[in-house]
Design a protein around this motif. Structure first.
Motif, PDB file in Angstrom:
ATOM      1  N   ARG A  28      32.026  77.932  58.762  1.00 24.86           N
ATOM      2  CA  ARG A  28      32.027  78.281  60.909  1.00 24.86           C
ATOM      3  C   ARG A  28      31.706  79.653  59.634  1.00 24.86           C
ATOM      4  N   SER A  29      30.835  80.440  60.754  1.00 25.10           N
ATOM      5  CA  SER A  29      30.124  81.146  60.872  1.00 25.10           C
ATOM      6  C   SER A  29      30.759  82.472  61.774  1.00 25.10           C
ATOM      7  N   LYS A  30      31.740  82.045  62.624  1.00 24.63           N
ATOM      8  CA  LYS A  30      32.110  82.769  63.874  1.00 24.63           C
ATOM      9  C   LYS A  30      33.760  83.289  62.883  1.00 24.63           C
ATOM     10  N   ALA A  31      34.471  84.569  63.669  1.00 20.61           N
ATOM     11  CA  ALA A  31      35.293  84.855  62.403  1.00 20.61           C
ATOM     12  C   ALA A  31      36.359  84.117  63.725  1.00 20.61           C
ATOM     13  N   LEU A  32      37.769  83.682  62.968  1.00 20.13           N
ATOM     14  CA  LEU A  32      38.747  83.206  62.843  1.00 20.13           C
ATOM     15  C   LEU A  32      39.994  83.307  62.740  1.00 20.13           C
ATOM     16  N   SER A  33      41.414  84.215  63.786  1.00 21.58           N
ATOM     17  CA  SER A  33      42.518  85.074  63.575  1.00 21.58           C
ATOM     18  C   SER A  33      43.420  84.040  64.233  1.00 21.58           C
ATOM     19  N   ARG A  34      44.951  84.457  63.555  1.00 19.92           N
ATOM     20  CA  ARG A  34      45.443  83.541  64.912  1.00 19.92           C
ATOM     21  C   ARG A  34      45.883  84.358  66.526  1.00 19.92           C
ATOM     22  N   GLN A  35      45.550  85.558  66.056  1.00 17.39           N
ATOM     23  CA  GLN A  35      45.703  86.474  67.294  1.00 17.39           C
ATOM     24  C   GLN A  35      44.549  85.894  68.510  1.00 17.39           C
ATOM     25  N   THR A  36      43.774  85.161  67.879  1.00 14.59           N
ATOM     26  CA  THR A  36      42.047  84.310  68.782  1.00 14.59           C
ATOM     27  C   THR A  36      42.474  83.048  68.321  1.00 14.59           C
ATOM     28  N   ALA A  37      43.265  82.407  68.017  1.00 16.32           N
ATOM     29  CA  ALA A  37      43.407  81.218  68.118  1.00 16.32           C
ATOM     30  C   ALA A  37      44.609  80.103  68.875  1.00 16.32           C
ATOM     31  N   GLY A  38      45.667  81.086  68.727  1.00 14.83           N
ATOM     32  CA  GLY A  38      46.556  80.717  69.683  1.00 14.83           C
ATOM     33  C   GLY A  38      47.524  79.928  68.164  1.00 14.83           C
ATOM     34  N   GLN A  39      48.196  79.313  68.309  1.00 13.03           N
ATOM     35  CA  GLN A  39      49.654  78.369  67.664  1.00 13.03           C
ATOM     36  C   GLN A  39      49.427  77.170  67.223  1.00 13.03           C
ATOM     37  N   GLY A  40      49.614  76.646  65.662  1.00  7.64           N
ATOM     38  CA  GLY A  40      49.238  75.231  65.869  1.00  7.64           C
ATOM     39  C   GLY A  40      48.105  75.503  65.030  1.00  7.64           C
ATOM     40  N   LEU A  41      48.020  73.846  64.976  1.00  6.66           N
ATOM     41  CA  LEU A  41      47.007  73.247  64.216  1.00  6.66           C
ATOM     42  C   LEU A  41      46.974  71.416  65.256  1.00  6.66           C
ATOM     43  N   LEU A  42      45.769  71.178  65.581  1.00  2.80           N
ATOM     44  CA  LEU A  42      45.928  69.800  66.450  1.00  2.80           C
ATOM     45  C   LEU A  42      44.592  69.076  65.254  1.00  2.80           C
ATOM     46  N   LEU A  43      44.915  68.461  64.747  1.00  2.00           N
ATOM     47  CA  LEU A  43      43.495  67.404  63.913  1.00  2.00           C
ATOM     48  C   LEU A  43      43.346  66.358  64.498  1.00  2.00           C
ATOM     49  N   ILE A  44      41.438  66.087  64.627  1.00  2.00           N
ATOM     50  CA  ILE A  44      41.130  64.731  65.185  1.00  2.00           C
ATOM     51  C   ILE A  44      40.070  64.184  64.553  1.00  2.00           C
ATOM     52  N   PRO A  45      40.013  63.288  64.047  1.00  2.00           N
ATOM     53  CA  PRO A  45      39.378  62.337  63.668  1.00  2.00           C
ATOM     54  C   PRO A  45      38.517  62.034  64.707  1.00  2.00           C
ATOM     55  N   SER A  46      37.104  61.913  64.167  1.00  2.00           N
ATOM     56  CA  SER A  46      35.945  61.460  64.738  1.00  2.00           C
ATOM     57  C   SER A  46      34.995  60.452  63.847  1.00  2.00           C
ATOM     58  N   VAL A  47      34.592  59.409  64.878  1.00  2.00           N
ATOM     59  CA  VAL A  47      33.573  59.109  63.701  1.00  2.00           C
ATOM     60  C   VAL A  47      32.272  59.379  64.329  1.00  2.00           C
ATOM     61  N   PHE A  48      31.837  60.620  65.462  1.00  2.00           N
ATOM     62  CA  PHE A  48      31.104  60.825  65.309  1.00  2.00           C
ATOM     63  C   PHE A  48      30.074  61.919  65.474  1.00  2.00           C
ATOM     64  N   THR A  49      31.017  63.218  65.032  1.00  2.00           N
ATOM     65  CA  THR A  49      31.742  64.355  64.601  1.00  2.00           C
ATOM     66  C   THR A  49      29.811  64.677  63.712  1.00  2.00           C
ATOM     67  N   GLY A  50      29.647  63.968  62.997  1.00  2.00           N
ATOM     68  CA  GLY A  50      28.795  64.320  61.284  1.00  2.00           C
ATOM     69  C   GLY A  50      29.239  65.356  60.194  1.00  2.00           C
ATOM     70  N   PRO A  51      28.595  65.094  60.357  1.00  2.00           N
ATOM     71  CA  PRO A  51      29.259  65.651  58.285  1.00  2.00           C
ATOM     72  C   PRO A  51      29.847  66.478  58.266  1.00  2.00           C
ATOM     73  N   VAL A  52      29.450  67.984  59.392  1.00  2.00           N
ATOM     74  CA  VAL A  52      30.350  69.331  59.355  1.00  2.00           C
ATOM     75  C   VAL A  52      31.349  69.417  60.036  1.00  2.00           C
ATOM     76  N   PRO A  53      33.193  70.122  60.131  1.00  2.00           N
ATOM     77  CA  PRO A  53      33.760  69.589  61.042  1.00  2.00           C
ATOM     78  C   PRO A  53      33.403  70.529  62.446  1.00  2.00           C
ATOM     79  N   PHE A  54      33.932  70.135  63.887  1.00  2.00           N
ATOM     80  CA  PHE A  54      33.588  70.541  64.572  1.00  2.00           C
ATOM     81  C   PHE A  54      35.377  71.269  65.114  1.00  2.00           C
TER      82      PHE A  54
END
Length: 327
Positions: A195-221
């Motif tokens: 992931r090239s874009k910066a990521l922080s708790r201040q910009t991302a919100g709390q927790g984490l929602l993990l979503i399995p997918s069969v069509f996402t391709g080789p890299v997580p979205f």
């Protein structure tokens, strides 16, 4: 590389969800790319002609889901529970406020170098045009994903069960390290290597929602729209066997209960098909196929999905379990 720091509260709020909309966007992108995918070849071969016949390759999704790059975040509202229906997620899309829609379309314009005519109309009047987007998504779902959802959902549910067992037996750190090769957990921090874009708790919100997918391709979205928790859609386990032909053997005992014709139709529905196709495959008359499909549908073993002028029939999860249980 992006880094997401976790507090005890963030870990406590980490959860999984199976999301229909996280299959809609990536699957549409795969179809529109024209690529012959090594895993999804069977699915694309069956579905791409239906999508083209329905004009979906020239509609709202064709503008909102480009061949690569950013997809508007309002198309992936935060799932309210572990397994929302498509209808529930469409309600979330319809509830998107004007500011959210225009913010996302502004980013799409910047990254794609402009907007198509439908996207410009959506920008002008989001609250009235979102209904048209939702209507097209429903049509796409019926044509491309609903006939296969029992099989897809089985893979997604199995992935979540496996991950839950990992947490129970080895802890959350092991889970996050095992999700994907591009992810690393260390010192209370999740690192997303691609992931090239910066990521922080201040910009991302709390927790984490993990979503399995069969069509996402080789890299997580990822989807980051605070105050919602960040969403991370990752390739589910078992995708390689998703479209393998599943030949039901030893069905004599099942035929003694359902009848030979209905059992034959269930076995033929390893790949969803219309009445005409089933008649050709099975050797039964179209009238006989229709009568037996009605009985199987009433019993919850078969589902029906409109695709233009045709109706596509598919096995349900109940039927898949029944055939799997035959000795």
């Amino acid at each position: 590389m992006a880094e997401l720091v976790f507090s005890v509260r963030d870990l406590a709020q980490m959860r999984f969800a199976v999301s229909p909309m996280w299959e809609v966007g990536p699957s549409f992108r795969l179809l529109s790319s024209g690529v012959v995918h090594p895993v999804h070849r069977v699915w694309t071969g069956q579905v791409r002609p239906r999508v083209t016949a329905a004009g979906l390759d020239r509609g709202w999704l064709a503008e909102l889901v480009p061949p690569s790059g950013y997809v508007p975040d309002f198309l992936n509202p935060t799932p309210p529970g572990p397994a929302p229906t498509l209808a529930a997620e469409l309600d979330g899309i319809l509830a998107a406020d004007t500011e959210r829609v225009r913010h996302d379309l502004d980013r799409l314009r910047r990254e794609q170098g402009g907007l198509g005519p439908r996207s410009r109309a959506l920008y002008a009047k989001p609250q009235t045009r979102l209904a048209k987007v939702a209507e097209e998504i429903r049509t796409y779902w019926e044509v491309a994903l609903a006939p296969y959802w029992a099989r897809i959902q089985a893979v997604l549910d199995a992935d979540v069960s496996h991950r839950a067992r990992q947490i129970a037996e080895r802890g959350a750190a092991h889970l996050l390290n095992d999700l994907h090769a591009s992810m690393r957990w260390d010192d209370d921090t999740l690192r997303l290597l691609r992931r090239s874009k910066a990521l922080s708790r201040q910009t991302a919100g709390q927790g984490l929602l993990l979503i399995p997918s069969v069509f996402t391709g080789p890299v997580p979205f990822t989807r980051v729209t605070p105050p919602d928790p960040p969403q991370l859609a990752y390739p589910a386990r078992g995708i390689g066997s998703l479209w393998e032909e599943r030949t039901a053997t030893g069905t004599a005992a099942l035929a003694a209960v359902l009848g030979r014709s209905r059992t034959l139709l269930l076995t033929e529905l390893g790949n969803p098909a219309s009445t005409t196709e089933l008649a050709r495959r099975s050797g039964l008359s179209p009238a006989g196929v229709s009568q037996n499909l009605t009985a199987l549908r009433d019993a919850g073993l078969v589902s029906a999905h409109r695709a233009g002028r045709s109706v596509i029939y598919a096995r349900t999860l109940v039927a898949e379990s029944l055939l799997a249980a035959v000795p």
